[in-house]
Scaffold this active site. Structure first.
Site, PDB file in Angstrom:
ATOM      1  N   HIS A 183      -8.207  18.605  72.086  1.00 17.92           N
ATOM      2  CA  HIS A 183      -8.198  19.547  70.970  1.00 17.92           C
ATOM      3  C   HIS A 183      -8.308  18.779  69.658  1.00 17.92           C
ATOM      4  CE1 HIS A 183      -7.701  23.584  69.526  1.00 17.92           C
ATOM      5  NE2 HIS A 183      -6.670  23.265  68.755  1.00 17.92           N
ATOM      6  N   SER A 238     -10.070  25.010  65.568  1.00 16.22           N
ATOM      7  CA  SER A 238      -9.016  25.778  66.231  1.00 16.22           C
ATOM      8  C   SER A 238      -9.012  27.204  65.665  1.00 16.22           C
ATOM      9  CB  SER A 238      -7.675  25.077  66.079  1.00 16.22           C
ATOM     10  OG  SER A 238      -6.735  25.597  66.973  1.00 16.22           O
ATOM     11  N   ASP A 294      -9.977  19.793  76.464  1.00 20.26           N
ATOM     12  CA  ASP A 294      -9.107  20.611  75.627  1.00 20.26           C
ATOM     13  C   ASP A 294      -8.302  21.591  76.499  1.00 20.26           C
ATOM     14  OD1 ASP A 294      -7.903  22.151  73.664  1.00 20.26           O
ATOM     15  OD2 ASP A 294      -9.721  22.373  72.466  1.00 20.26           O
TER      16      ASP A 294
END
Length: 662
Positions: A635, A516, A603
């Site tokens: 994610h 991320s 995602d």
């Protein structure tokens, strides 16, 4: 810091001996925990737990705490389902939440309840968004609730009721606009309101008192965070606090003690501390109830729901500890710590904490994954239930410690460092492991599967708590505002150079990796500090700041886009040139080191367009770039086989491009 040894009191013990020449496989670190969601019944007569089997099926079972050999299996999942939560409704009834792994998004949760003998199973909430509740005339029949409902909490009153919240959307955002709390009977599925009257707008978060009455809400609107409160038998809401979510000095409600004592988090000498708040005078105490110099308060209360009083608080500073207010619990903590002297031992109560015959002890350390023990109060006996990762051998894990280092501008940056097991003969290959968020705290002195996996392969693992993160004071957080790719990035390079100065890291063999925001920082680290970082691994990473604002199928709400991101990262109109310098996609041609990219096709937090565009751009000038996509992931990696395969791929990549590099 505590050095972890194995508990001699677990019936499920781990063998102690010389470290094996071969490091444990990735499956030992990243498989679904073999034991999880351990919870005592309200009076402590039973304990529930979830066991993962080798074929991917999970078993929810209930054991008698007076004789753990007596157990009942409540449910077996399929290999495409996972139990994400377990909660006792009363001494005879238990609830649990199941996630369907065939569908990848947050939510999609089924809520089910059953008696502790496995009978009277009732499907309460369907996670299937095509399910519709049956209507008959003007009234709704008591059938399974739709997926816009979600379990909120139990009621602690001995009834068969739970609390659920119903989410509502604004027809613009993928994320809910607000929610409302209801009571749901887990036998007949009758639904009724948990409060009367109107509520404040844009409610994102609810707080109940120790009688499970909704009393406090947190709303977020136009960049402002607003706390509102009502008396137990009142319908009128009063505003407690209203301030900018990120920049203003304000307090936030934390938890209740009884029904009239509220605790709040507020600033104290540059850090978040815990204060009592007088709801009669609508005023906060002048002095904090708990403050920890150098750390923001981060604690979870332990409540006795029979007396409705606060007994203690489980705290995280550099490591975990418990502050007990109750003398009996403090004495029990001392007894347990004496029997388990080399681990952090967290005691969890049944709802009837002081009268229950047993307590649950979770024991762990930096080198030992959590293990679960029943503490029998009358005899003082410890009886093991099992461990999350029983194949992990402590002597094969690395020591982990908390440090501070100086950034180039003089700022003190906290960091956790995990050293490989055994005595090093000299500097070793190292990895800077960057946390996501980034406005979170990244690490603790606790078992960390990623750090220990890398350390078991011979890497020094540095986890910087770079500026812009939380947990280490307001100044540390605010120093990171609009600093993506700038001083936040420099903190990571400075961490690597500091590790070299300590004699731990080989300056020619340092990698960087993360997910991320950590993925973004990995790419920028390879570009901006190519002289330091030899290779990188990023997954689910942001590759272009502009894409955070203009990807139509992301889950970012209008509130996030118009206020939160503009405060934290910058303005898409005013900061275009700055973003060009700080966006990996715009500078992809500069990245020449080996790189491994991974992304989930589903995602919506950081859509796969980030990975696709960057991969297409970087591979034009860099042949040593690999990309993995997972069609059934969002994610992060929910599926066990993907987690294990990914880290095996990481292992091979680092072995080739870092450890064995000349």
């Amino acid at each position: 810091m505590k050095t972890s040894l194995l508990s001699l009191f677990l019936s499920l013990s781990l063998s102690v001996g010389l470290a094996q020449a071969t490091a444990p496989g990735a499956e030992h670190f990243f498989q679904t925990p073999q034991l999880s969601h351990v919870a005592l019944s309200p009076k402590g007569g039973y304990v529930a737990s979830v066991t993962a089997t080798p074929n991917g099926v999970s078993l929810l079972s209930v054991r008698n705490t007076s004789d753990l050999s007596q157990y009942k299996i409540i449910i077996r999942t399929t290999d495409q389902e996972v139990i994400t939560a377990v909660h006792w409704i009363n001494e005879n009834r238990i609830g649990f939440t199941i996630k369907n792994l065939r569908v990848e998004f947050d939510g999609n949760l089924d809520e089910i309840a059953a008696d502790r003998d496995g009978s009277n199973v009732v499907h309460l909430i369907s996670g299937n968004w095509t399910h519709q509740r049956e209507n008959t005339g003007s009234s709704i029949k008591a059938h399974t609730l739709t997926a816009d409902y979600e379990f909120y909490g139990v009621t602690h009153d001995g009834s068969d009721d739970i609390l659920v919240q119903k989410f509502s959307w604004n027809n613009i955002d993928r994320t809910p606009d607000h929610s409302r709390i209801y009571r749901l009977n887990t036998r007949n599925r009758q639904l009724r309101g948990a409060l009367e009257g109107a509520q404040p707008g844009a409610v994102q978060w609810w707080m109940t008192d120790t009688y499970d009455v909704p009393r406090v809400v947190m709303s977020q609107k136009n960049g402002r965070c607003i706390s509102s409160y009502r008396r137990a038998n009142d319908t009128e809401w009063r505003e407690l606090e209203n301030g900018g979510c990120y920049l203003d000095s304000r307090f936030s409600p934390a938890f209740f003690d009884g029904d009239d004592t509220l605790y709040v988090n507020a600033g104290h000498k540059g850090y978040i501390a815990l204060f009592r708040y007088d709801l009669q005078a609508m005023k906060m105490d002048k002095q904090p109830f708990i403050s920890v110099p150098g750390f923001d308060f981060n604690g979870v209360p332990e409540i006795d729901y029979t007396s409705h009083r606060l007994l203690g608080i489980h705290l995280q500073t550099d490591a975990g500890t418990t502050y007990w207010l109750n003398p009996a619990m403090k004495a029990e903590q001392a007894k347990v710590d004496a029997m388990l002297p080399n681990t952090t031992n967290t005691i969890h109560c049944a709802d009837d904490c002081l009268q229950a015959p047993v307590a649950l002890v979770v024991t762990s350390s930096d080198r030992q994954p959590p293990q679960y023990i029943i503490y029998h109060r009358a005899s003082g006996k410890l009886e093991g239930l099992g461990a999350e990762h029983p194949d992990i051998q402590v002597e094969q894990m690395g020591l982990r410690d908390f440090h501070h280092y100086k950034a180039r501008d003089g700022r003190s940056i906290p960091a956790y460092v995990t050293l490989p097991p055994g005595k090093a003969s000299g500097p070793l290959p190292a990895v800077v492991l960057v946390h996501g968020g980034p406005t979170v705290r990244g690490a603790y002195w606790a078992w960390d599967s990623e750090a220990q996996f890398l350390a078991s392969r011979g890497y020094v693992v540095i986890q910087p708590e770079f500026r812009g993160g939380t947990g280490f004071g307001s100044d540390h957080f605010k120093a990171g505002l609009k600093q993506w790719g700038l001083t936040m990035q420099d903190d990571l390079a400075d961490a690597a150079q500091w590790a070299v100065q300590q004699g731990w890291a080989d300056p020619k063999r340092i990698g960087i990796m993360g997910a991320s925001y950590g993925g973004y920082a990995t790419l920028m680290g390879l570009i901006k500090h190519s002289e330091i970082f030899r290779c990188g691994v990023e997954w689910a990473g942001v590759t272009d700041i502009g894409l955070r604002f203009d990807t139509p199928y992301s889950d970012a709400s209008q509130e996030t886009l118009n206020y939160s991101l503009r405060t934290l990262i910058g303005d898409p109109d005013k900061d275009t040139e700055l973003w060009r310098k700080s966006s990996p996609l715009a500078r992809a041609a500069e990245l020449k080191q080996p790189l491994l990219i991974a992304h989930g096709v589903e995602d919506v937090r950081v859509p796969i367009v980030h990975a696709n565009r960057f991969y297409d751009a970087v591979k034009r000038g860099n042949s040593n770039v690999e990309m993995i996509t997972y069609p059934n992931e969002g994610h992060g990696w929910r599926h066990e086989d993907n987690r294990i395969a990914f880290w095996q791929r990481v292992d091979a990549f680092l072995e080739k491009n870092l450890k064995q590099a000349p």
